[in-house]
Design a protein around this motif. Sequence first.
Motif, PDB file in Angstrom:
ATOM      1  N   TYR A  95     -42.314 119.011  34.080  1.00 17.86           N
ATOM      2  CA  TYR A  95     -42.353 118.789  35.527  1.00 17.86           C
ATOM      3  C   TYR A  95     -43.759 119.037  36.070  1.00 17.86           C
ATOM      4  O   TYR A  95     -44.252 118.307  36.919  1.00 17.86           O
ATOM      5  N   ALA A  96     -44.395 120.088  35.549  1.00 19.36           N
ATOM      6  CA  ALA A  96     -45.734 120.424  36.036  1.00 19.36           C
ATOM      7  C   ALA A  96     -46.701 119.268  35.828  1.00 19.36           C
ATOM      8  O   ALA A  96     -47.542 118.993  36.674  1.00 19.36           O
ATOM      9  N   THR A  97     -46.564 118.558  34.682  1.00 21.04           N
ATOM     10  CA  THR A  97     -47.434 117.409  34.402  1.00 21.04           C
ATOM     11  C   THR A  97     -47.384 116.418  35.560  1.00 21.04           C
ATOM     12  O   THR A  97     -48.414 115.972  36.082  1.00 21.04           O
ATOM     13  N   THR A  98     -46.150 116.084  35.951  1.00 23.40           N
ATOM     14  CA  THR A  98     -45.960 115.155  37.061  1.00 23.40           C
ATOM     15  C   THR A  98     -46.655 115.651  38.322  1.00 23.40           C
ATOM     16  O   THR A  98     -47.345 114.896  39.010  1.00 23.40           O
ATOM     17  N   PHE A  99     -46.480 116.949  38.609  1.00 21.67           N
ATOM     18  CA  PHE A  99     -47.005 117.479  39.868  1.00 21.67           C
ATOM     19  C   PHE A  99     -48.519 117.635  39.837  1.00 21.67           C
ATOM     20  O   PHE A  99     -49.155 117.626  40.885  1.00 21.67           O
ATOM     21  N   ILE A 100     -49.099 117.805  38.631  1.00 24.23           N
ATOM     22  CA  ILE A 100     -50.564 117.854  38.572  1.00 24.23           C
ATOM     23  C   ILE A 100     -51.118 116.516  39.039  1.00 24.23           C
ATOM     24  O   ILE A 100     -52.021 116.454  39.871  1.00 24.23           O
ATOM     25  N   THR A 151     -49.709 114.155  40.987  1.00 28.70           N
ATOM     26  CA  THR A 151     -49.526 113.873  42.424  1.00 28.70           C
ATOM     27  C   THR A 151     -50.326 114.864  43.265  1.00 28.70           C
ATOM     28  O   THR A 151     -50.862 114.493  44.309  1.00 28.70           O
ATOM     29  N   GLY A 152     -50.419 116.115  42.801  1.00 29.77           N
ATOM     30  CA  GLY A 152     -51.205 117.101  43.539  1.00 29.77           C
ATOM     31  C   GLY A 152     -52.676 116.694  43.595  1.00 29.77           C
ATOM     32  O   GLY A 152     -53.305 116.761  44.655  1.00 29.77           O
ATOM     33  N   LEU A 153     -53.209 116.232  42.468  1.00 28.35           N
ATOM     34  CA  LEU A 153     -54.599 115.773  42.444  1.00 28.35           C
ATOM     35  C   LEU A 153     -54.770 114.583  43.383  1.00 28.35           C
ATOM     36  O   LEU A 153     -55.761 114.469  44.104  1.00 28.35           O
ATOM     37  N   SER A 154     -53.780 113.701  43.369  1.00 25.94           N
ATOM     38  CA  SER A 154     -53.844 112.514  44.213  1.00 25.94           C
ATOM     39  C   SER A 154     -53.989 112.900  45.682  1.00 25.94           C
ATOM     40  O   SER A 154     -54.870 112.398  46.393  1.00 25.94           O
ATOM     41  N   GLY A 204     -54.629 105.750  42.202  1.00 24.40           N
ATOM     42  CA  GLY A 204     -54.654 105.666  40.746  1.00 24.40           C
ATOM     43  C   GLY A 204     -54.108 106.928  40.106  1.00 24.40           C
ATOM     44  O   GLY A 204     -53.321 106.868  39.156  1.00 24.40           O
ATOM     45  N   LEU A 205     -54.498 108.087  40.662  1.00 22.41           N
ATOM     46  CA  LEU A 205     -53.985 109.363  40.137  1.00 22.41           C
ATOM     47  C   LEU A 205     -52.475 109.443  40.326  1.00 22.41           C
ATOM     48  O   LEU A 205     -51.745 109.896  39.432  1.00 22.41           O
ATOM     49  N   ALA A 206     -52.015 109.007  41.503  1.00 19.67           N
ATOM     50  CA  ALA A 206     -50.568 109.029  41.742  1.00 19.67           C
ATOM     51  C   ALA A 206     -49.871 108.100  40.751  1.00 19.67           C
ATOM     52  O   ALA A 206     -48.823 108.441  40.198  1.00 19.67           O
ATOM     53  N   GLY A 207     -50.469 106.932  40.519  1.00 16.76           N
ATOM     54  CA  GLY A 207     -49.851 105.970  39.611  1.00 16.76           C
ATOM     55  C   GLY A 207     -49.703 106.519  38.204  1.00 16.76           C
ATOM     56  O   GLY A 207     -48.698 106.294  37.537  1.00 16.76           O
ATOM     57  N   ILE A 242     -47.962 117.074  47.908  1.00 19.14           N
ATOM     58  CA  ILE A 242     -48.544 117.604  49.149  1.00 19.14           C
ATOM     59  C   ILE A 242     -48.527 119.128  49.105  1.00 19.14           C
ATOM     60  O   ILE A 242     -49.524 119.791  49.381  1.00 19.14           O
ATOM     61  N   ALA A 243     -47.362 119.681  48.744  1.00 18.58           N
ATOM     62  CA  ALA A 243     -47.248 121.140  48.673  1.00 18.58           C
ATOM     63  C   ALA A 243     -48.192 121.703  47.624  1.00 18.58           C
ATOM     64  O   ALA A 243     -48.846 122.731  47.846  1.00 18.58           O
ATOM     65  N   VAL A 244     -48.276 121.027  46.487  1.00 19.85           N
ATOM     66  CA  VAL A 244     -49.129 121.513  45.400  1.00 19.85           C
ATOM     67  C   VAL A 244     -50.601 121.504  45.838  1.00 19.85           C
ATOM     68  O   VAL A 244     -51.337 122.465  45.616  1.00 19.85           O
TER      69      VAL A 244
END
Lengths: 323, 376
Positions: free
Chosen positions: B64-69, B71-74, B263-266, B293-295
């Motif tokens: 899960y953290a991978t996913t959030f890294i 989107t968080g970076l995005s 691109g990061l989100a993608g 957003i929270a991250v």
Amino acid sequence: MDFFHTIIALLESTIRVSVPLIFAALAGLFTERAGVFDIGLEGKMLGAAFAAGAVAAVTGSVTMGLLAAVLISVLLSLVHGYASITQRGSQIVSGVAINFIVAGSTVILGEAWFRQGGRTPALSGDARFQTIEFPFAEEMRGVPILGPIYSNLLSGHFLLTYVAFAMVPISWWILYRTRFGLRLRAVGENPGAVDTAGISVIWMRYRAVICCGILCGFAGAYLSLAMSAGFVKGMTAGKGYIALAALIFAKWRPFNIMLACLLFGFLDALAIRLQGNPLPIIGQVPVQLMQALPYILTVILLAGFIGKAIPPKAGGIPYVKER
Amino acid sequence: MSNPYAKLPAWAEYGLIPLINLVVAFLVAGLVVLLVGENPLKAAYHMINGAFGRGEYIGFTLYYATTFIFTGLSVAVAFHAGLFNIGSEGQAYIGGIGVALACLWLDKTMPWFIVFPVAMFGSILFGALWAFLPGWLQAKRGSHIVITTIMFNFIASSLMVYLLTRVLKPLGSMAPQTRTFAEGGQLPKLDWLLSIFGLDIGNAPFNISFLLAILAAFGVWVLIWRTKLGYEMRTMGHSPSAARYAGISEPRITIVVMMISGGLAGMMALNPIMGEQFRMQLDFVQGAGFVGIAVALMGRSHPAGIIPAAILFGMLYQGGAEIAFEMPAISRDMIVIIQGLVILFAGALENMFRPAIGRGFASFGQRFPVAAQRGA
């Protein structure tokens, strides 16, 4: 004649689905005109719908349900106000936060209190709004053209439906013809000037936020006490964002808001009606396109291709007195 | 904008304040647990045990953290340029098209290490394209990025329903999803990484895209603090008028930043599609864009903060499932509340405790000037 009846049925459902949009968009009008952006309309509406459904189910009184809806919605508005007016936090972030908090808590609390998979118990009788039949609606039904318009389109709606449409001129009158409205709009355009005139910008904005809460409360109560018989989890289903789109589409003007909400409501009603039925000339239109149309239209409008949407000048900026 | 608050030492600014905000968010969440009639401490125990109790659980947490890294970076990249990209959700969703197309095209003929870069390129391309339009609209037509990205989320969701029910679905199948990918469309697990620590990964889909996420985090750090573009972005974020005066082209930066963010989100789509489900399903993003957003807010938009914040949310997602199993009254929607509270306290109310902490430091400084100086 069959075509005529289809149109009447379509317009009737348009009115039904437009009501929460009108309430919520007018709610947004009050805060945004005062310079507080609010993308938390969705959350407030959802919280209000839950409060209305829960309280009406427990007390069996529709009035208590409506009051609870308004109370919760105003409280959420005050949280938004505290974060964005007093603490000068980002209005967008605060709105996003409220949407999530409400989306989660309505499910958790609903499940804990009623144990029906996030629903509140089904309402009936006095716990729910009843439709109002105009006099002679039944007798008029036989009259051609005018009959169906009178007895199906104008009569037979919920009290809140008529309130919603009445709120349009009332909001216009408050915003454009009262001192409160003038100051409210001024706070959204040039808060410094209002402050110089000796009026508290903070208190003015709080009052605008409370107005927004009250109207969102009505929107939520309509969803769970009138349109359906009880609260269902996630029942706003993006209506708050559609209302936000309508507000922008209407360029922050009350009568345009009504028209925009009716247009978006019509698209919604049409999408439901067209599911599987091809259109006469265009042929089969994907339902998804119809559902996305309000958003696409708003984007096109925002891009300035059909008129220009100019937001209140001080919108989104917290007011800092000393500068 | 004027900064009315006293400057705090870095460790307080980046460590203490986020920690206090987080603690308050969890205290409020604890109140909700009390309201439901459960014991918050027991819930916390189940959550931590469910997130870290076993190798498999850790694998899920990191998955899960991978996913959030991503989107968080995005979200964070856009924050640096003063843009609020609420559209990571939609960009990740559309990014999935790139991944799915690459896999459907190559999975039967090529090994994963050929498909992976192609899919990565596809996800970046599609995510960036979906972010390009809002960026272009803001830069050239003056439409507000927050509103357009919200609208684009909804448009993306309608588009994907259409694509998955009519176009990408295999013939004769009822479920709105692509066919399951062959070997070439499946990423290898990082079981060897966990086995270094003597942990067994079990069924957890913790896969190689985690390393890509770490790489992306490093890349974002380089971009923002070590390149000319990053400098221009930060200038624009701090003061658009200063950026304009310095000759930085605002429209260019806006569009480029949004495309990087998209691109990061993608890239997030790689993790669930190639790493877990091996097919593209309806709504595979599951709100990860919003978690971003929270991250980003919790991590203060710094990659070094985003990775722990993403792991924290990974813990909430994995541990939350465990709570839901042990305490049926607390479903996974609890995470949505916590997410909202974190956004509220770390984002909108970030300044609530600052004056008090500032006063605390000021009085401490008066009493022990030397210690305070050393502390700073």
